[in-house]
Design a protein around this motif. Sequence first.
Motif, PDB file in Angstrom:
ATOM      1  N   ARG A  38       0.834  -1.201   0.000  1.00 30.36           N
ATOM      2  CA  ARG A  38       0.000   0.000   0.000  1.00 30.36           C
ATOM      3  C   ARG A  38       0.870   1.254   0.000  1.00 30.36           C
ATOM      4  O   ARG A  38       0.633   2.195  -0.753  1.00 30.36           O
ATOM      5  CB  ARG A  38      -0.940  -0.002   1.205  1.00 30.36           C
ATOM      6  N   ALA A  39       1.917   1.250   0.824  1.00 29.53           N
ATOM      7  CA  ALA A  39       2.827   2.399   0.882  1.00 29.53           C
ATOM      8  C   ALA A  39       3.583   2.571  -0.429  1.00 29.53           C
ATOM      9  O   ALA A  39       3.749   3.689  -0.927  1.00 29.53           O
ATOM     10  CB  ALA A  39       3.807   2.235   2.040  1.00 29.53           C
ATOM     11  N   ILE A  40       4.029   1.459  -1.019  1.00 31.54           N
ATOM     12  CA  ILE A  40       4.760   1.520  -2.284  1.00 31.54           C
ATOM     13  C   ILE A  40       3.863   2.059  -3.400  1.00 31.54           C
ATOM     14  O   ILE A  40       4.264   2.948  -4.159  1.00 31.54           O
ATOM     15  CB  ILE A  40       5.319   0.128  -2.649  1.00 31.54           C
ATOM     16  N   VAL A  41       2.669   1.533  -3.495  1.00 34.98           N
ATOM     17  CA  VAL A  41       1.743   1.992  -4.531  1.00 34.98           C
ATOM     18  C   VAL A  41       1.422   3.474  -4.328  1.00 34.98           C
ATOM     19  O   VAL A  41       1.350   4.236  -5.296  1.00 34.98           O
ATOM     20  CB  VAL A  41       0.466   1.126  -4.553  1.00 34.98           C
ATOM     21  N   GLY A  42       1.264   3.892  -3.086  1.00 30.87           N
ATOM     22  CA  GLY A  42       1.017   5.301  -2.807  1.00 30.87           C
ATOM     23  C   GLY A  42       2.149   6.183  -3.297  1.00 30.87           C
ATOM     24  O   GLY A  42       1.920   7.238  -3.897  1.00 30.87           O
ATOM     25  N   ARG A  43       3.380   5.750  -3.083  1.00 32.19           N
ATOM     26  CA  ARG A  43       4.542   6.507  -3.559  1.00 32.19           C
ATOM     27  C   ARG A  43       4.561   6.574  -5.081  1.00 32.19           C
ATOM     28  O   ARG A  43       4.861   7.601  -5.668  1.00 32.19           O
ATOM     29  CB  ARG A  43       5.844   5.868  -3.064  1.00 32.19           C
ATOM     30  N   ILE A  44       4.246   5.456  -5.721  1.00 34.16           N
ATOM     31  CA  ILE A  44       4.217   5.438  -7.184  1.00 34.16           C
ATOM     32  C   ILE A  44       3.151   6.392  -7.693  1.00 34.16           C
ATOM     33  O   ILE A  44       3.401   7.187  -8.610  1.00 34.16           O
ATOM     34  CB  ILE A  44       3.981   4.002  -7.706  1.00 34.16           C
ATOM     35  N   LEU A  45       1.964   6.332  -7.112  1.00 33.31           N
ATOM     36  CA  LEU A  45       0.891   7.221  -7.555  1.00 33.31           C
ATOM     37  C   LEU A  45       1.223   8.686  -7.300  1.00 33.31           C
ATOM     38  O   LEU A  45       0.852   9.550  -8.092  1.00 33.31           O
ATOM     39  CB  LEU A  45      -0.432   6.838  -6.883  1.00 33.31           C
ATOM     40  N   ASP A  46       1.919   8.962  -6.213  1.00 35.96           N
ATOM     41  CA  ASP A  46       2.356  10.331  -5.944  1.00 35.96           C
ATOM     42  C   ASP A  46       3.375  10.810  -6.971  1.00 35.96           C
ATOM     43  O   ASP A  46       3.502  12.002  -7.232  1.00 35.96           O
ATOM     44  CB  ASP A  46       2.979  10.445  -4.552  1.00 35.96           C
ATOM     45  N   ALA A  47       4.129   9.875  -7.558  1.00 34.01           N
ATOM     46  CA  ALA A  47       5.215  10.230  -8.466  1.00 34.01           C
ATOM     47  C   ALA A  47       4.763  10.407  -9.912  1.00 34.01           C
ATOM     48  O   ALA A  47       5.547  10.831 -10.747  1.00 34.01           O
ATOM     49  CB  ALA A  47       6.308   9.167  -8.407  1.00 34.01           C
ATOM     50  N   VAL A  48       3.537  10.074 -10.205  1.00 37.23           N
ATOM     51  CA  VAL A  48       3.053  10.211 -11.580  1.00 37.23           C
ATOM     52  C   VAL A  48       1.804  11.066 -11.615  1.00 37.23           C
ATOM     53  O   VAL A  48       1.065  11.175 -10.639  1.00 37.23           O
ATOM     54  CB  VAL A  48       2.760   8.838 -12.226  1.00 37.23           C
ATOM     55  N   GLY A  59      11.696  14.074  -9.486  1.00 40.48           N
ATOM     56  CA  GLY A  59      12.039  13.389  -8.237  1.00 40.48           C
ATOM     57  C   GLY A  59      12.565  14.354  -7.199  1.00 40.48           C
ATOM     58  O   GLY A  59      12.752  15.533  -7.474  1.00 40.48           O
ATOM     59  N   PRO A  60      12.795  13.840  -5.989  1.00 41.42           N
ATOM     60  CA  PRO A  60      13.291  14.709  -4.902  1.00 41.42           C
ATOM     61  C   PRO A  60      14.692  15.194  -5.153  1.00 41.42           C
ATOM     62  O   PRO A  60      15.460  14.720  -5.861  1.00 41.42           O
ATOM     63  CB  PRO A  60      13.260  13.789  -3.677  1.00 41.42           C
TER      64      PRO A  60
END
Length: 60
Positions: A38-48, A59-60
């Motif tokens: 869930r955390a990984i998918v959230g990061r991916i969705l935040d990045a696109v 990216g950061p």
Amino acid sequence: MGTGRGRAVIVEAVPRHVEAVNRLVLYALTAAQACQLRAIVGRILDAVDVEGGMTPKPGP
């Protein structure tokens, strides 16, 4: 959005696809792994930018 027949094929496939994802991915994970996913998918969705065609954000 495609043809009526194409949509019908997708609608017909959805239940089997959902069952397969649940069985092969979600049910195979421990609770801790599901939280990590869930955390990984959230990061991916935040990045696109989903609405902009999956354009990566800087990216950061």
